[in-house]
Design an enzyme around this catalytic site. Sequence first.
Site, PDB file in Angstrom:
ATOM      1  N   LYS A  20       0.838  -1.197   0.000  1.00  0.00           N
ATOM      2  CA  LYS A  20       0.000   0.000   0.000  1.00  0.00           C
ATOM      3  C   LYS A  20       0.875   1.251   0.000  1.00  0.00           C
ATOM      4  O   LYS A  20       0.611   2.215  -0.729  1.00  0.00           O
ATOM      5  CB  LYS A  20      -0.919  -0.022   1.215  1.00  0.00           C
ATOM      6  CG  LYS A  20      -1.824   1.185   1.350  1.00  0.00           C
ATOM      7  CD  LYS A  20      -2.874   0.952   2.414  1.00  0.00           C
ATOM      8  CE  LYS A  20      -2.320   0.945   3.816  1.00  0.00           C
ATOM      9  NZ  LYS A  20      -2.055   2.320   4.315  1.00  0.00           N
ATOM     10  N   SER A 156       3.549  12.873  12.212  1.00  0.00           N
ATOM     11  CA  SER A 156       3.480  11.936  11.086  1.00  0.00           C
ATOM     12  C   SER A 156       4.637  12.158  10.127  1.00  0.00           C
ATOM     13  O   SER A 156       4.957  13.301   9.779  1.00  0.00           O
ATOM     14  CB  SER A 156       2.156  12.091  10.324  1.00  0.00           C
ATOM     15  OG  SER A 156       2.139  11.243   9.194  1.00  0.00           O
ATOM     16  N   GLN A 158       4.328  11.204   7.137  1.00  0.00           N
ATOM     17  CA  GLN A 158       3.674  11.336   5.831  1.00  0.00           C
ATOM     18  C   GLN A 158       3.696  12.773   5.320  1.00  0.00           C
ATOM     19  O   GLN A 158       3.795  13.001   4.116  1.00  0.00           O
ATOM     20  CB  GLN A 158       2.235  10.807   5.936  1.00  0.00           C
ATOM     21  CG  GLN A 158       2.198   9.306   6.196  1.00  0.00           C
ATOM     22  CD  GLN A 158       0.884   8.827   6.796  1.00  0.00           C
ATOM     23  OE1 GLN A 158       0.069   9.622   7.255  1.00  0.00           O
ATOM     24  NE2 GLN A 158       0.682   7.523   6.800  1.00  0.00           N
ATOM     25  N   ASP A 298       3.472   0.511  12.604  1.00  0.00           N
ATOM     26  CA  ASP A 298       2.447  -0.453  12.189  1.00  0.00           C
ATOM     27  C   ASP A 298       2.813  -1.884  12.583  1.00  0.00           C
ATOM     28  O   ASP A 298       1.930  -2.739  12.724  1.00  0.00           O
ATOM     29  CB  ASP A 298       2.229  -0.383  10.674  1.00  0.00           C
ATOM     30  CG  ASP A 298       1.486   0.876  10.246  1.00  0.00           C
ATOM     31  OD1 ASP A 298       0.821   1.488  11.106  1.00  0.00           O
ATOM     32  OD2 ASP A 298       1.577   1.250   9.064  1.00  0.00           O
ATOM     33  N   LYS A 325      -3.849   6.308  14.793  1.00  0.00           N
ATOM     34  CA  LYS A 325      -3.937   5.533  13.553  1.00  0.00           C
ATOM     35  C   LYS A 325      -5.415   5.404  13.148  1.00  0.00           C
ATOM     36  O   LYS A 325      -6.266   6.167  13.601  1.00  0.00           O
ATOM     37  CB  LYS A 325      -3.284   4.166  13.753  1.00  0.00           C
ATOM     38  CG  LYS A 325      -1.772   4.219  13.912  1.00  0.00           C
ATOM     39  CD  LYS A 325      -1.111   4.539  12.584  1.00  0.00           C
ATOM     40  CE  LYS A 325       0.383   4.423  12.628  1.00  0.00           C
ATOM     41  NZ  LYS A 325       1.008   4.625  11.313  1.00  0.00           N
TER      42      LYS A 325
END
Length: 415
Positions: A20, A156, A158, A298, A325
């Site tokens: 992913k 994060s 991201q 994760d 999350k």
Amino acid sequence: MKAIIERSRVQGETNAPPSKSQSIRLIFASLKTPIELIELPQSDDIMDAIDAVTLLGVRRERKKRERLLPPEKMELKDNFIKFRGSATTLRFFIPIVASIGGKITIDADPPLKYRPIRRIVESLSDKGVRFSSSTLPTEIEGKLSVDEVEISGDESSQYISGLIYGMLLRGGGKIKVKPPTSSLSYIKMTISLMNRLGAKAEMKGNVIEVNESGELSPFVGKVPGDYALSSFLAAASIISGGTLVVHDLDRPEEYFGDHSIVNLFRDMGAESRWMNNTWEVKSGEIRGITVDVNDAPDLAVSISTLAMASDKETIITGVERLKIKESDRIKTITDTVSAFGGEADYENNKLVIRGGKIKRGKISCPSDHRIAMMAAALSSVDGGEIDDACCVNKSNPKFWEQYSSIGGKVRIVNG
């Protein structure tokens, strides 16, 4: 949708679900170069990423493959987007939009709607970009006016990956990450992929430099397999007494990341090895370990799954970010461990798991694909039930089909 699972021996051979994380990164690379992806899963998160790049002008051609062509002109094609549940896509999209410039309102379905975006708002608000709110929905207006950005790394990684793309679209720039930095492995994944495509990005200490690279190389091929998603199938095989071979997994990187689960499962007593793009696992005498997962949080769900097969303590540190999350994973891991006969405690950024005897359990999926996969693996020992089992569609829509193909006795009840 409910998954009812009976005691099973999970074993055989299967292909790893496509990554992913890599899929989303490749999709966003289509802003700069043609990307053609073979056998791309149509998961909810993947569709969020495709919606994001097409709104930015990427042209999509779907035949037997997913073909994404760069925009003729980089600009927003609409003034509104609503994401399903992909935090990765949301957090990539915000700094990319800020780098391109324009005006757009961003919203999302729960639970993504309630996840924080404070750090990226703080980072960009005084640099030519205006946010109407530090929570969703928010309206973004303006264009990044500087080539150097500082951002806190605690919320994060991201955002930082999104800023790497944003700086690349601007022709270069610098990102200073204020420690502590969570999920460092995913920043390294972004840099590695960008450089393989021909970009010039480098991280020195807490500073990332992105330089003008000209044209990126096109990508045609299959997305690499996902170690973290594969780990639930591997754990199911190990705790049910099986042997499993998982194909299509690239050579593990040297840094600590999702691929480190191969060594972690071996450290926990299973037979676990990577060789020739395959991961082989076999049951063994499972023992507890102590591990810091801050760089790849994760993995806490995967480690907790296998820890249930040991009556010794497994101590997982670096887990604070699990609270934000898809679910509050501190709570949902703890609840799932308890539902299947184990004990779990959390205190001072430390999760302690005690298992030993896995019993039949039942959970309702809290909109968290990894928690459902954890419960599926645990159910292979003495059975179990998972309500709202369709939540696996977020990352692996074929999970139940795949679980069944390697011996998992699962019955899906709709309605």
